[in-house]
Motif scaffolding. Structure first.
Motif, mmCIF file in Angstrom:
data_model
loop_
_atom_site.group_PDB
_atom_site.id
_atom_site.type_symbol
_atom_site.label_atom_id
_atom_site.label_comp_id
_atom_site.label_asym_id
_atom_site.label_seq_id
_atom_site.Cartn_x
_atom_site.Cartn_y
_atom_site.Cartn_z
ATOM 1 N N LYS A 318 0.750 -1.054 0.443
ATOM 2 C CA LYS A 318 0.202 0.018 0.202
ATOM 3 C C LYS A 318 0.755 1.549 -0.012
ATOM 4 C CE LYS A 318 -3.397 -2.387 2.036
ATOM 5 N NZ LYS A 318 -3.255 -3.464 2.817
ATOM 6 N N THR A 319 0.475 2.348 -0.680
ATOM 7 C CA THR A 319 1.016 4.003 -0.734
ATOM 8 C C THR A 319 0.327 4.384 1.170
ATOM 9 O OG1 THR A 319 -1.044 4.806 -1.307
ATOM 10 C CG2 THR A 319 0.006 3.803 -3.096
ATOM 11 N N GLN A 320 0.442 5.161 1.051
ATOM 12 C CA GLN A 320 1.049 5.564 2.591
ATOM 13 C C GLN A 320 -0.547 6.540 2.835
ATOM 14 O OE1 GLN A 320 2.620 10.125 2.374
ATOM 15 N NE2 GLN A 320 2.775 10.495 4.569
ATOM 16 N N MET A 321 -1.638 6.241 1.434
ATOM 17 C CA MET A 321 -2.662 6.554 1.826
ATOM 18 C C MET A 321 -2.755 5.499 2.077
ATOM 19 S SD MET A 321 -3.378 9.414 0.308
ATOM 20 C CE MET A 321 -5.602 9.929 -0.587
ATOM 21 N N GLY A 322 -2.628 4.577 1.785
ATOM 22 C CA GLY A 322 -3.302 3.120 2.578
ATOM 23 C C GLY A 322 -4.094 2.656 1.107
ATOM 24 N N TRP A 323 -3.159 2.935 0.360
ATOM 25 C CA TRP A 323 -4.359 2.871 -0.672
ATOM 26 C C TRP A 323 -3.375 1.015 -1.868
ATOM 27 C CZ3 TRP A 323 -5.166 7.906 -3.524
ATOM 28 C CH2 TRP A 323 -6.132 8.315 -3.069
ATOM 29 N N GLU A 324 -3.879 0.365 -1.955
ATOM 30 C CA GLU A 324 -2.703 -0.905 -2.579
ATOM 31 C C GLU A 324 -3.014 -0.901 -4.181
ATOM 32 O OE1 GLU A 324 -4.715 -5.582 -0.933
ATOM 33 O OE2 GLU A 324 -5.984 -3.989 -2.675
ATOM 34 N N ILE A 325 -1.501 -1.170 -4.383
ATOM 35 C CA ILE A 325 -1.036 -1.054 -5.512
ATOM 36 C C ILE A 325 -0.765 -2.047 -6.307
ATOM 37 C CG2 ILE A 325 1.159 -0.342 -6.608
ATOM 38 C CD1 ILE A 325 2.046 0.590 -3.593
ATOM 39 N N TYR A 326 -1.609 -1.660 -7.571
ATOM 40 C CA TYR A 326 -2.335 -2.456 -9.047
ATOM 41 C C TYR A 326 -2.246 -2.156 -9.755
ATOM 42 C CZ TYR A 326 -6.071 -6.269 -9.924
ATOM 43 O OH TYR A 326 -6.169 -7.302 -10.761
ATOM 44 N N PRO A 327 -1.642 -2.038 -10.145
ATOM 45 C CA PRO A 327 -1.219 -1.663 -12.244
ATOM 46 C C PRO A 327 -2.295 -2.628 -13.182
ATOM 47 C CG PRO A 327 0.714 -1.634 -11.115
ATOM 48 C CD PRO A 327 0.084 -2.257 -10.026
ATOM 49 N N GLU A 328 -2.296 -3.476 -12.526
ATOM 50 C CA GLU A 328 -3.318 -4.783 -13.374
ATOM 51 C C GLU A 328 -4.811 -3.431 -13.611
ATOM 52 O OE1 GLU A 328 -0.413 -6.983 -11.586
ATOM 53 O OE2 GLU A 328 -1.578 -5.201 -10.705
ATOM 54 N N GLY A 329 -5.496 -2.909 -12.424
ATOM 55 C CA GLY A 329 -6.363 -2.290 -12.765
ATOM 56 C C GLY A 329 -6.342 -0.994 -14.047
ATOM 57 N N LEU A 330 -4.951 -0.082 -14.242
ATOM 58 C CA LEU A 330 -4.832 0.551 -15.026
ATOM 59 C C LEU A 330 -5.065 0.355 -15.977
ATOM 60 C CD1 LEU A 330 -4.480 3.608 -16.045
ATOM 61 C CD2 LEU A 330 -2.075 3.036 -15.600
ATOM 62 N N GLU A 331 -4.518 -0.847 -16.334
ATOM 63 C CA GLU A 331 -4.533 -1.554 -18.014
ATOM 64 C C GLU A 331 -5.578 -2.291 -18.082
ATOM 65 O OE1 GLU A 331 -2.831 -5.978 -19.905
ATOM 66 O OE2 GLU A 331 -2.583 -5.617 -17.737
ATOM 67 N N PHE A 332 -6.475 -2.839 -17.290
ATOM 68 C CA PHE A 332 -8.188 -3.288 -17.248
ATOM 69 C C PHE A 332 -9.032 -1.646 -18.229
ATOM 70 C CE2 PHE A 332 -12.325 -3.162 -15.344
ATOM 71 C CZ PHE A 332 -12.384 -4.089 -15.808
ATOM 72 N N PHE A 333 -8.863 -0.816 -17.073
ATOM 73 C CA PHE A 333 -9.607 0.177 -17.420
ATOM 74 C C PHE A 333 -9.646 0.768 -18.609
ATOM 75 C CE2 PHE A 333 -10.724 0.490 -12.294
ATOM 76 C CZ PHE A 333 -11.417 0.686 -12.784
ATOM 77 N N LEU A 334 -8.652 1.244 -18.835
ATOM 78 C CA LEU A 334 -7.493 1.595 -20.403
ATOM 79 C C LEU A 334 -8.114 0.201 -21.812
ATOM 80 C CD1 LEU A 334 -3.675 2.687 -19.781
ATOM 81 C CD2 LEU A 334 -6.045 4.238 -20.072
#
Length: 440
Positions: A318-334
């Protein structure tokens, strides 16, 4: 960085993004009061009651900040104009000093051969308009159209691209249903109206800019990958609803002239009268779509009123925001945006980045986590391009550490470190790595 320009198609653009209230300093230049000034002045809303009156003082330091962009080998600067800086009351009298500022801003970018990518609204609604109902009031579409006319009559001949509204989900849902951002409402009726009127304002502004002869107009929406928290049908239904109001609603309105049925089950009874008749305006032709992407969420059912779901902590780093790091989601949305909505329109990653607990040590900031984050998400962009998606650019959020809304000044998203006491700028390791990667 593990890439160079040569790994991307010819003409692929790299940039950095910011927003007006987060960096400019709203306490000078004749700017009017905004809902964020009011929100921050209300106890409990913002960490340490921090506000944007000084922020990064970009209002006075923009030339040096743009020198960093140019030296960093970037192509595009995505910025926003402040409605209350240009028209302090939201309607009526124009603040000449505010318009002159954005005039100088655009010229300074062009002098450095940087492409100005303008966004008209990044959340700082003038307080008098909030008093008049804000995004709950249908009249806001007309008010926003008038503001668009004033700004773009001045700078529309020189901006490279323009979009009306940054992240409609944040403007409507985050701010009117969850209450995390200004105006801090938690009201389903207000939410339904805001979810619709933000799109009506978007389409109205596109029409105004077309009337001025402007080209390269787009829409910028934010996306979060919604995964079911477990294998149950209930979790699948919950994740689909989250996906519906977060990721489908705004694109569906713009490109299909309809809203997702599963979302209307909850919002339908609260929608404004005649909403079905507005899609002709909402669907105004755009030339590109920008996707803002940061994370995924695991969604499961909970007892309670609609939407009857909640988030479950996921297992990924996770980032400092507590957000999971998931690059696959960007590929999915594109891929999905191209396949289901835009059908060949150029796509841009208009925001992507991470908050990191960056510390200045001996004049340097070693933000290896951000370097890895950018590498991972640009690899996802390359996979989407290889699959035939017309992605034409990637803009990092953000150029510099700034006012992170209700979280004040402690979450650092910048590739340039800002000392919020002295306002000294220090490029981080990620800035230097990106500079090398983008060398021509």
């Amino acid at each position: 960085m593990n890439f160079t320009r040569a790994d991307f198609p010819e003409g692929f653009l790299f940039g950095a993004a910011t927003s007006s209230y987060q960096i400019e300093g709203h306490g000078f230049g004749g700017a009017g009061r905004t809902q964020w000034d009011d929100f921050a002045a209300t106890p409990g809303n913002v960490v340490r009651a921090e506000h944007g009156q000084l922020a990064c003082d970009h209002y006075h330091r923009y030339a040096a900040d743009f020198d960093m962009l140019k030296a960093g080998n970037l192509d595009v600067y995505r910025f926003s104009t402040s409605w209350a800086r240009v028209i302090p009351e939201g309607r009526g009298a124009v603040n000449a000093e505010g318009l002159d500022y954005y005039d100088r801003l655009v010229d300074a970018l062009l002098e450095r051969e940087l492409k100005p990518a303008a966004t008209l609204y990044h959340w700082e609604l003038p307080s008098p308009l909030q008093d008049a109902g804000g995004w709950r009031n249908r009249d806001i579409a007309g008010w926003f159209g008038d503001y668009t006319q004033v700004v773009m009559e001045r700078i529309g001949d020189r901006v490279w691209s323009a979009a009306p509204i940054n992240e409609p989900w944040c403007v409507a849902w985050l701010s009117h249903f969850l209450g995390h951002h200004a105006p801090g409402l938690r009201d389903i009726r207000a939410t339904a109206r805001a979810m619709h009127h933000v799109l009506l304002a978007h389409g109205t502004a596109i029409g105004v800019m077309r009337g001025l002869g402007m080209k390269n107009l787009g829409a910028v929406c934010n996306f979060e990958y919604a995964a079911p928290a477990d294998d149950s049908p209930e979790a699948a239904k919950a994740a689909a609803l989250y996906d519906g109001y977060y990721n489908h609603w705004f694109l569906s309105g713009m490109f299909k002239g309809e809203y997702p049925a599963n979302v209307l089950e909850g919002l339908g009874p609260h929608m404004p009268n005649g909403w079905q008749d507005d899609f002709g305006v909402i669907g105004a032709k755009v030339d590109w779509v920008g996707l803002n992407y940061y994370t995924r969420k695991l969604i499961g059912p909970v007892d309670g009123p609609w939407p009857s779901h909640g988030e479950v902590e996921g297992p990924l780093p996770k980032t400092q925001m507590g957000w999971e790091i998931y690059p696959e989601g960007l590929e999915f949305f594109l891929k999905r945006t191209h396949a289901e909505y835009t059908k060949g329109l150029p796509l841009f990653v208009a925001e992507n980045g991470m908050a990191n607990p960056d510390v200045l040590v001996d004049g340097a900031v070693d933000d290896q986590g951000r370097i890895a984050y950018v590498e991972g998400h640009l690899a996802a962009v390359r996979r989407a391009i290889a699959a035939g998606v017309p992605v034409q650019g990637y803009y990092l959020w953000s150029l510099m550490d700034n006012y992170e809304w209700s979280l004040g000044y402690e979450k650092r998203f910048g590739m340039v470190h800002v000392d919020f006491d002295t306002l000294q700028r220090t490029p981080k390791a990620s800035y230097h790595a990106l500079t090398r990667a983008l060398a021509r």
